[in-house]
Design a protein around this motif. Structure first.
Motif, PDB file in Angstrom:
ATOM      1  N   VAL A   7       0.850  -1.194   0.000  1.00 29.21           N
ATOM      2  CA  VAL A   7       0.000   0.000   0.000  1.00 29.21           C
ATOM      3  C   VAL A   7       0.887   1.245   0.000  1.00 29.21           C
ATOM      4  N   ASN A   8       0.474   2.247  -0.756  1.00 27.59           N
ATOM      5  CA  ASN A   8       1.225   3.497  -0.834  1.00 27.59           C
ATOM      6  C   ASN A   8       1.090   4.268   0.481  1.00 27.59           C
ATOM      7  N   ASN A   9       2.234   4.611   1.094  1.00 30.45           N
ATOM      8  CA  ASN A   9       2.210   5.374   2.356  1.00 30.45           C
ATOM      9  C   ASN A   9       3.007   6.671   2.249  1.00 30.45           C
ATOM     10  N   SER A  10       3.180   7.177   1.023  1.00 30.69           N
ATOM     11  CA  SER A  10       3.918   8.424   0.839  1.00 30.69           C
ATOM     12  C   SER A  10       3.039   9.623   1.214  1.00 30.69           C
ATOM     13  N   PRO A  11       3.629  10.817   1.340  1.00 33.32           N
ATOM     14  CA  PRO A  11       2.819  12.019   1.643  1.00 33.32           C
ATOM     15  C   PRO A  11       1.760  12.322   0.589  1.00 33.32           C
ATOM     16  N   PHE A  12       1.924  11.805  -0.638  1.00 36.16           N
ATOM     17  CA  PHE A  12       0.945  12.048  -1.693  1.00 36.16           C
ATOM     18  C   PHE A  12      -0.061  10.905  -1.820  1.00 36.16           C
ATOM     19  N   ALA A  13      -0.098  10.000  -0.867  1.00 38.34           N
ATOM     20  CA  ALA A  13      -0.968   8.827  -0.950  1.00 38.34           C
ATOM     21  C   ALA A  13      -2.436   9.228  -0.985  1.00 38.34           C
ATOM     22  N   GLY A  14      -3.196   8.595  -1.867  1.00 41.69           N
ATOM     23  CA  GLY A  14      -4.632   8.816  -1.950  1.00 41.69           C
ATOM     24  C   GLY A  14      -5.062   9.998  -2.779  1.00 41.69           C
ATOM     25  N   LYS A  15      -4.123  10.773  -3.328  1.00 47.02           N
ATOM     26  CA  LYS A  15      -4.487  11.967  -4.089  1.00 47.02           C
ATOM     27  C   LYS A  15      -4.834  11.658  -5.551  1.00 47.02           C
ATOM     28  N   GLU A  16      -4.276  10.589  -6.103  1.00 49.16           N
ATOM     29  CA  GLU A  16      -4.432  10.343  -7.537  1.00 49.16           C
ATOM     30  C   GLU A  16      -5.108   9.020  -7.853  1.00 49.16           C
ATOM     31  N   GLY A  17      -5.054   8.063  -6.946  1.00 49.87           N
ATOM     32  CA  GLY A  17      -5.600   6.735  -7.227  1.00 49.87           C
ATOM     33  C   GLY A  17      -7.041   6.578  -6.790  1.00 49.87           C
ATOM     34  N   LYS A  18      -7.700   5.606  -7.400  1.00 44.59           N
ATOM     35  CA  LYS A  18      -9.085   5.284  -7.067  1.00 44.59           C
ATOM     36  C   LYS A  18      -9.150   4.140  -6.072  1.00 44.59           C
ATOM     37  N   TYR A  19      -8.244   3.161  -6.204  1.00 43.52           N
ATOM     38  CA  TYR A  19      -8.191   2.001  -5.311  1.00 43.52           C
ATOM     39  C   TYR A  19      -6.856   2.059  -4.562  1.00 43.52           C
ATOM     40  N   ILE A  20      -6.896   2.309  -3.266  1.00 38.65           N
ATOM     41  CA  ILE A  20      -5.656   2.584  -2.532  1.00 38.65           C
ATOM     42  C   ILE A  20      -5.474   1.687  -1.306  1.00 38.65           C
ATOM     43  N   SER A  21      -6.459   0.917  -0.907  1.00 39.50           N
ATOM     44  CA  SER A  21      -6.366   0.140   0.334  1.00 39.50           C
ATOM     45  C   SER A  21      -5.779  -1.245   0.077  1.00 39.50           C
ATOM     46  N   SER A  22      -5.363  -1.906   1.155  1.00 39.95           N
ATOM     47  CA  SER A  22      -4.814  -3.261   1.034  1.00 39.95           C
ATOM     48  C   SER A  22      -5.879  -4.250   0.572  1.00 39.95           C
ATOM     49  N   ARG A  23      -7.144  -3.992   0.931  1.00 40.90           N
ATOM     50  CA  ARG A  23      -8.221  -4.875   0.483  1.00 40.90           C
ATOM     51  C   ARG A  23      -8.379  -4.800  -1.031  1.00 40.90           C
ATOM     52  N   ASN A  24      -8.333  -3.588  -1.577  1.00 37.95           N
ATOM     53  CA  ASN A  24      -8.409  -3.425  -3.036  1.00 37.95           C
ATOM     54  C   ASN A  24      -7.251  -4.137  -3.729  1.00 37.95           C
ATOM     55  N   LEU A  25      -6.062  -3.990  -3.169  1.00 36.84           N
ATOM     56  CA  LEU A  25      -4.868  -4.599  -3.756  1.00 36.84           C
ATOM     57  C   LEU A  25      -4.960  -6.120  -3.721  1.00 36.84           C
ATOM     58  N   LYS A  26      -5.395  -6.654  -2.611  1.00 38.78           N
ATOM     59  CA  LYS A  26      -5.513  -8.117  -2.473  1.00 38.78           C
ATOM     60  C   LYS A  26      -6.547  -8.677  -3.439  1.00 38.78           C
ATOM     61  N   GLU A  27      -7.698  -8.023  -3.539  1.00 38.11           N
ATOM     62  CA  GLU A  27      -8.758  -8.504  -4.438  1.00 38.11           C
ATOM     63  C   GLU A  27      -8.304  -8.474  -5.896  1.00 38.11           C
ATOM     64  N   ARG A  28      -7.562  -7.425  -6.270  1.00 41.28           N
ATOM     65  CA  ARG A  28      -7.089  -7.316  -7.664  1.00 41.28           C
ATOM     66  C   ARG A  28      -6.071  -8.402  -7.989  1.00 41.28           C
ATOM     67  N   LEU A  29      -5.167  -8.692  -7.067  1.00 39.44           N
ATOM     68  CA  LEU A  29      -4.170  -9.730  -7.294  1.00 39.44           C
ATOM     69  C   LEU A  29      -4.817 -11.116  -7.336  1.00 39.44           C
ATOM     70  N   GLU A  30      -5.813 -11.345  -6.494  1.00 40.48           N
ATOM     71  CA  GLU A  30      -6.521 -12.631  -6.519  1.00 40.48           C
ATOM     72  C   GLU A  30      -7.297 -12.801  -7.821  1.00 40.48           C
ATOM     73  N   GLN A  31      -7.845 -11.708  -8.325  1.00 41.72           N
ATOM     74  CA  GLN A  31      -8.546 -11.750  -9.606  1.00 41.72           C
ATOM     75  C   GLN A  31      -7.579 -12.074 -10.748  1.00 41.72           C
ATOM     76  N   GLU A  32      -6.351 -11.531 -10.671  1.00 39.15           N
ATOM     77  CA  GLU A  32      -5.348 -11.781 -11.704  1.00 39.15           C
ATOM     78  C   GLU A  32      -4.923 -13.245 -11.734  1.00 39.15           C
TER      79      GLU A  32
END
Length: 302
Positions: A7-32
């Protein structure tokens, strides 16, 4: 090879992306995993990290680019080869590398591959100005080599590689012999600061780009990292005008693609992936903590 997706934890985190949480990341990788049969996903050492293994850098970079275009925001680490144990001995994957290059580049490429534990197994000179070389080299040694290869041959070289089994661990392999230019504070890149960095290395960012503390902004022309104030402005005094640097012509910044960013980063660096930008950063953003970590590593190796 394997990479850590987190998960992105930089100072700019969440400003540009639509899916930013670990749950979103896990679901996308499982789908792949459903249709990408060569992919492997394992949980990392923390809930927001996932170890993703694939056939090579290109295989994983295609996945990263697809996720970026879909609106995902995350960070990835430097690719690592997948080792195994045979008869109690640590072994690593090997590759055969086939090069078709101009005669003038034989010396420099042979030297670079030798430093990366490569061993020449065949050389053919047909007298046409081009030479065919064959090397046996650990897969680790090829990480980050393609961009150097294209630079040295000025785009005139052809490189192919083929998996060649496993061999005993070769020890440490130098990857990047240059340091990084790292921003030491938040702000925007200024022309005045860029002029002062011309002799320090090559910048990756345009003037006016937002940066944060710990973000990599360029490649240093010497070994070791250098923290710099890239947001410094020229002060207005009685003798000079603050805006007089607007007419200075700077050398264009070196724009890195996703593949080049993955090849460039070192062990303690990450690539920040967002739908709008690809940034390079240090794992530890705080400059003082990075220095203390390096001191501990230095004393532990003595």
């Amino acid at each position: 090879v394997s990479m850590t997706f987190q998960v992105n934890n930089s100072p700019f985190a969440g400003k540009e992306g639509k899916y930013i949480s670990s749950r979103n990341l896990k679901e996308r990788l499982e789908q792949e995993l459903i249709h990408n049969v060569a992919l492997r996903v394992e949980p990392g050492d923390s809930p927001d990290k996932f170890k993703v293994s694939g056939r090579g850098e290109l295989h994983l970079s295609v996945l990263i680019e697809n996720m970026r275009r879909e609106g995902y925001e995350f960070m990835v680490s430097k690719p690592q080869v997948i080792t195994r144990e045979e008869n109690g001995e640590k072994v690593e994957p090997m590759e055969k590398v086939f090069l078709d290059i101009p005669e003038d580049n034989v010396g420099v490429l042979t030297e670079k591959l030798s430093k990366r534990k490569g061993r020449m197994t065949n050389l053919q000179n047909h007298g046409t100005g081009r030479v065919n070389l064959e090397f046996s080299i650990p897969s680790r040694g090829l990480i980050g080599f393609r961009s150097q290869f294209m630079t040295d041959t000025r785009g005139a070289g052809i490189m192919n590689k083929l998996f060649d089994g496993y061999a005993p661990w070769f020890g440490s392999i130098p990857q990047r012999n240059s340091g990084a230019l790292v921003a030491d504070r938040n702000g925007k890149v200024t022309t005045y600061a860029c002029v002062g960095m011309v002799d320090r290395g090559e910048l990756f960012l345009d003037v006016g780009t937002e940066v944060y503390d710990g973000m990599i902004i360029g490649e240093r022309n010497r070994d070791g990292d250098l923290s710099i104030n890239i947001t410094r402005e020229k002060k207005l005094t009685n003798m000079r005008a603050a805006g007089s640097d607007n007419t200075i012509t700077l050398r264009p910044p070196k724009k890195l693609s996703l593949d080049q960013c993955i090849e460039f980063i070192a062990e303690d660096e990450l690539v920040e992936i967002t739908p709008l930008n690809i940034r390079l950063r240090k794992m530890e953003l705080d400059q003082n903590k990075r220095a203390s970590i390096k001191r501990k590593e230095k004393y532990s190796s003595i």
